[in-house]
Write a protein that holds these residues in place. Structure first.
Motif, PDB file in Angstrom:
ATOM      1  N   PRO A   1       0.808  -1.199   0.000  1.00 46.10           N
ATOM      2  CA  PRO A   1       0.000   0.000   0.000  1.00 46.10           C
ATOM      3  C   PRO A   1       0.851   1.263   0.000  1.00 46.10           C
ATOM      4  CG  PRO A   1      -0.067  -1.069   2.138  1.00 46.10           C
ATOM      5  CD  PRO A   1       0.693  -1.961   1.220  1.00 46.10           C
ATOM      6  N   VAL A   2       0.359   2.282  -0.656  1.00 48.55           N
ATOM      7  CA  VAL A   2       1.024   3.568  -0.695  1.00 48.55           C
ATOM      8  C   VAL A   2       0.477   4.407   0.443  1.00 48.55           C
ATOM      9  CG1 VAL A   2       1.361   5.651  -2.064  1.00 48.55           C
ATOM     10  CG2 VAL A   2       1.301   3.426  -3.186  1.00 48.55           C
ATOM     11  N   LEU A   3       1.344   5.031   1.214  1.00 44.30           N
ATOM     12  CA  LEU A   3       0.910   5.832   2.343  1.00 44.30           C
ATOM     13  C   LEU A   3       0.955   7.304   1.972  1.00 44.30           C
ATOM     14  CD1 LEU A   3       0.005   5.609   5.241  1.00 44.30           C
ATOM     15  CD2 LEU A   3       2.365   5.917   5.917  1.00 44.30           C
ATOM     16  N   ARG A   4      -0.187   7.933   1.987  1.00 39.22           N
ATOM     17  CA  ARG A   4      -0.284   9.359   1.707  1.00 39.22           C
ATOM     18  C   ARG A   4      -0.479  10.077   3.031  1.00 39.22           C
ATOM     19  NH1 ARG A   4      -3.239   6.716  -2.204  1.00 39.22           N
ATOM     20  NH2 ARG A   4      -2.286   6.832  -4.239  1.00 39.22           N
ATOM     21  N   PRO A   5      -0.279  11.414   3.077  1.00 35.80           N
ATOM     22  CA  PRO A   5      -0.371  12.146   4.341  1.00 35.80           C
ATOM     23  C   PRO A   5      -1.677  11.939   5.093  1.00 35.80           C
ATOM     24  CG  PRO A   5       0.501  13.548   2.628  1.00 35.80           C
ATOM     25  CD  PRO A   5       0.097  12.251   1.975  1.00 35.80           C
ATOM     26  N   ASP A   6      -2.782  11.760   4.408  1.00 32.67           N
ATOM     27  CA  ASP A   6      -4.068  11.653   5.092  1.00 32.67           C
ATOM     28  C   ASP A   6      -4.714  10.309   4.817  1.00 32.67           C
ATOM     29  OD1 ASP A   6      -6.095  13.524   2.687  1.00 32.67           O
ATOM     30  OD2 ASP A   6      -4.548  12.033   2.418  1.00 32.67           O
ATOM     31  N   SER A   7      -3.911   9.287   4.776  1.00 27.76           N
ATOM     32  CA  SER A   7      -4.439   7.990   4.389  1.00 27.76           C
ATOM     33  C   SER A   7      -4.292   6.960   5.490  1.00 27.76           C
ATOM     34  CB  SER A   7      -3.725   7.495   3.140  1.00 27.76           C
ATOM     35  OG  SER A   7      -2.387   7.199   3.438  1.00 27.76           O
ATOM     36  N   THR A   8      -4.752   5.788   5.188  1.00 28.78           N
ATOM     37  CA  THR A   8      -4.679   4.668   6.105  1.00 28.78           C
ATOM     38  C   THR A   8      -3.788   3.602   5.499  1.00 28.78           C
ATOM     39  OG1 THR A   8      -6.908   5.110   6.853  1.00 28.78           O
ATOM     40  CG2 THR A   8      -6.049   2.931   7.296  1.00 28.78           C
ATOM     41  N   LEU A   9      -2.899   3.067   6.302  1.00 28.73           N
ATOM     42  CA  LEU A   9      -2.076   1.934   5.910  1.00 28.73           C
ATOM     43  C   LEU A   9      -2.749   0.710   6.495  1.00 28.73           C
ATOM     44  CD1 LEU A   9       0.536   0.633   4.828  1.00 28.73           C
ATOM     45  CD2 LEU A   9       1.551   1.115   7.036  1.00 28.73           C
ATOM     46  N   LYS A  10      -3.191  -0.193   5.638  1.00 27.73           N
ATOM     47  CA  LYS A  10      -3.873  -1.388   6.127  1.00 27.73           C
ATOM     48  C   LYS A  10      -3.076  -2.616   5.729  1.00 27.73           C
ATOM     49  CE  LYS A  10      -8.481   0.518   6.044  1.00 27.73           C
ATOM     50  NZ  LYS A  10      -9.827   0.412   5.514  1.00 27.73           N
ATOM     51  N   THR A  11      -2.735  -3.400   6.714  1.00 27.73           N
ATOM     52  CA  THR A  11      -2.128  -4.695   6.491  1.00 27.73           C
ATOM     53  C   THR A  11      -2.968  -5.677   7.290  1.00 27.73           C
ATOM     54  OG1 THR A  11      -0.644  -4.484   8.371  1.00 27.73           O
ATOM     55  CG2 THR A  11       0.175  -3.672   6.249  1.00 27.73           C
ATOM     56  N   PRO A  12      -2.785  -6.977   7.091  1.00 27.82           N
ATOM     57  CA  PRO A  12      -3.620  -7.927   7.830  1.00 27.82           C
ATOM     58  C   PRO A  12      -3.574  -7.738   9.346  1.00 27.82           C
ATOM     59  CG  PRO A  12      -2.405  -9.048   6.114  1.00 27.82           C
ATOM     60  CD  PRO A  12      -1.906  -7.626   6.148  1.00 27.82           C
ATOM     61  N   GLU A  13      -2.424  -7.301   9.887  1.00 28.24           N
ATOM     62  CA  GLU A  13      -2.315  -7.228  11.330  1.00 28.24           C
ATOM     63  C   GLU A  13      -2.377  -5.814  11.890  1.00 28.24           C
ATOM     64  OE1 GLU A  13       0.175  -8.148   9.280  1.00 28.24           O
ATOM     65  OE2 GLU A  13       1.624  -6.580   9.619  1.00 28.24           O
ATOM     66  N   SER A  14      -2.493  -4.786  11.053  1.00 25.84           N
ATOM     67  CA  SER A  14      -2.436  -3.438  11.613  1.00 25.84           C
ATOM     68  C   SER A  14      -3.292  -2.437  10.846  1.00 25.84           C
ATOM     69  CB  SER A  14      -0.992  -2.950  11.620  1.00 25.84           C
ATOM     70  OG  SER A  14      -0.555  -2.731  10.301  1.00 25.84           O
TER      71      SER A  14
ATOM     72  N   ILE B   1      -3.022   1.853  10.564  1.00 26.23           N
ATOM     73  CA  ILE B   1      -2.412   3.122  10.930  1.00 26.23           C
ATOM     74  C   ILE B   1      -3.103   4.214  10.119  1.00 26.23           C
ATOM     75  CG2 ILE B   1      -0.297   4.496  10.875  1.00 26.23           C
ATOM     76  CD1 ILE B   1       1.262   1.834  11.104  1.00 26.23           C
ATOM     77  N   THR B   2      -3.633   5.212  10.797  1.00 25.72           N
ATOM     78  CA  THR B   2      -4.323   6.308  10.125  1.00 25.72           C
ATOM     79  C   THR B   2      -3.684   7.626  10.504  1.00 25.72           C
ATOM     80  OG1 THR B   2      -6.399   5.078  10.242  1.00 25.72           O
ATOM     81  CG2 THR B   2      -6.561   7.420   9.759  1.00 25.72           C
ATOM     82  N   PHE B   3      -3.357   8.435   9.509  1.00 22.29           N
ATOM     83  CA  PHE B   3      -2.867   9.786   9.749  1.00 22.29           C
ATOM     84  C   PHE B   3      -4.026  10.749   9.528  1.00 22.29           C
ATOM     85  CE2 PHE B   3       1.496   8.949  10.433  1.00 22.29           C
ATOM     86  CZ  PHE B   3       1.786   7.807   9.714  1.00 22.29           C
ATOM     87  N   VAL B   4      -4.184  11.705  10.436  1.00 19.64           N
ATOM     88  CA  VAL B   4      -5.279  12.670  10.378  1.00 19.64           C
ATOM     89  C   VAL B   4      -5.223  13.446   9.065  1.00 19.64           C
ATOM     90  CG1 VAL B   4      -6.183  14.789  11.426  1.00 19.64           C
ATOM     91  CG2 VAL B   4      -5.469  12.877  12.873  1.00 19.64           C
ATOM     92  N   ALA B   5      -6.371  13.530   8.408  1.00 20.63           N
ATOM     93  CA  ALA B   5      -6.483  14.301   7.164  1.00 20.63           C
ATOM     94  C   ALA B   5      -6.452  15.795   7.478  1.00 20.63           C
ATOM     95  CB  ALA B   5      -7.785  13.942   6.451  1.00 20.63           C
ATOM     96  N   ASN B   6      -5.850  16.565   6.614  1.00 18.44           N
ATOM     97  CA  ASN B   6      -5.768  18.025   6.744  1.00 18.44           C
ATOM     98  C   ASN B   6      -5.313  18.462   8.136  1.00 18.44           C
ATOM     99  OD1 ASN B   6      -6.817  18.378   4.058  1.00 18.44           O
ATOM    100  ND2 ASN B   6      -8.828  17.879   4.920  1.00 18.44           N
TER     101      ASN B   6
ATOM    102  N   LEU C   1       2.621   1.419  15.016  1.00 18.29           N
ATOM    103  CA  LEU C   1       1.701   2.027  15.978  1.00 18.29           C
ATOM    104  C   LEU C   1       0.305   2.115  15.382  1.00 18.29           C
ATOM    105  CD1 LEU C   1       3.887   4.938  17.379  1.00 18.29           C
ATOM    106  CD2 LEU C   1       3.559   2.628  18.293  1.00 18.29           C
ATOM    107  N   THR C   2      -0.480   1.093  15.624  1.00 15.72           N
ATOM    108  CA  THR C   2      -1.835   1.101  15.104  1.00 15.72           C
ATOM    109  C   THR C   2      -2.656   2.128  15.866  1.00 15.72           C
ATOM    110  OG1 THR C   2      -2.537  -0.663  16.582  1.00 15.72           O
ATOM    111  CG2 THR C   2      -1.700  -1.312  14.408  1.00 15.72           C
ATOM    112  N   GLY C   3      -3.533   2.784  15.155  1.00 15.72           N
ATOM    113  CA  GLY C   3      -4.373   3.816  15.739  1.00 15.72           C
ATOM    114  C   GLY C   3      -4.380   5.035  14.836  1.00 15.72           C
ATOM    115  N   ARG C   4      -4.923   6.112  15.349  1.00  9.61           N
ATOM    116  CA  ARG C   4      -5.016   7.363  14.603  1.00  9.61           C
ATOM    117  C   ARG C   4      -3.887   8.279  15.062  1.00  9.61           C
ATOM    118  NH1 ARG C   4      -9.218  11.844  15.112  1.00  9.61           N
ATOM    119  NH2 ARG C   4      -9.175  12.842  13.071  1.00  9.61           N
ATOM    120  N   HIS C   5      -3.250   8.955  14.114  1.00  6.78           N
ATOM    121  CA  HIS C   5      -2.049   9.741  14.416  1.00  6.78           C
ATOM    122  C   HIS C   5      -2.187  11.188  13.959  1.00  6.78           C
ATOM    123  CE1 HIS C   5       0.353   6.256  15.583  1.00  6.78           C
ATOM    124  NE2 HIS C   5      -0.432   5.625  14.726  1.00  6.78           N
TER     125      HIS C   5
END
Length: 182
Positions: free
Chosen positions: A24-37, A39-44, A122-126
């Protein structure tokens, strides 16, 4: 010859499509999803200027907020305990929100912070504090050391502004369950 060129091109395209789908490609306001995790970065993030605006998407859920920094050794030592805490709360309406303080808000600091989040899984919202957010937060919570944890109830109210650390498993679980039962 023509068929071999077409076969080679098609094989390359299929390989590229497969590789793209698996990484997966990680953009500044995107979610990285893998089977075990997850990770979400806050949009804007530059539009977020208050804790209340950051907490709005979590209404109806309890939020365990972790104030940390990539430079903070005690913060990083708590991360494995946080992962175990998340496992214990699987299925519970509890969200983990990480708010990073990085001594500035530059492209280089943002890139380092995101790389650290990914490296530590670090799974969760960042969210990384911007200047406006930092100014309002320091007046509101008076955070002067890291790590610092708070617990927010389902209505968005802070119910514990100095919550237990993830390594204090029994106590933090009690605090979170108290917030869940409010």
């Amino acid at each position: 010859m023509k068929n071999r060129v077409i076969t080679t091109l098609l094989g390359g395209l299929l390989w590229a499509a497969s590789a793209h789908a698996q990484s997966p490609v990680l953009r500044p306001d995107s979610t990285l999803k893998t089977p075990e995790s997850r990770i979400t970065f806050v949009a804007n993030p530059t539009r977020i200027t208050s804790l209340d605006s950051l907490l709005k998407p979590h209404r109806g859920r309890v939020v365990y907020v972790d104030f940390w920094g990539t430079w903070c050794v005690p913060c990083r030592k708590e991360m494995p305990y946080a992962a175990r805490l998340k496992e214990k709360l699987t299925g519970e309406p509890v969200d983990f929100l990480y708010i990073a303080y990085e001594n500035g808000y530059t492209a280089k600091l943002i890139a380092n912070w995101k790389a650290t989040v990914q490296k530590l899984h670090l799974t969760g919202r960042h969210f990384m504090m911007n200047t406006a957010f930092e100014g309002g937060l320091s007046e509101f919570l008076e955070i002067d050391s890291y790590p610092r944890y708070i617990i927010v109830d389902r209505d968005g109210e802070i119910v514990n502004d100095d919550a237990a650390r993830p390594s204090e498993t029994t106590e933090v679980l009690r605090q979170l369950r108290d917030a869940l039962n409010r």
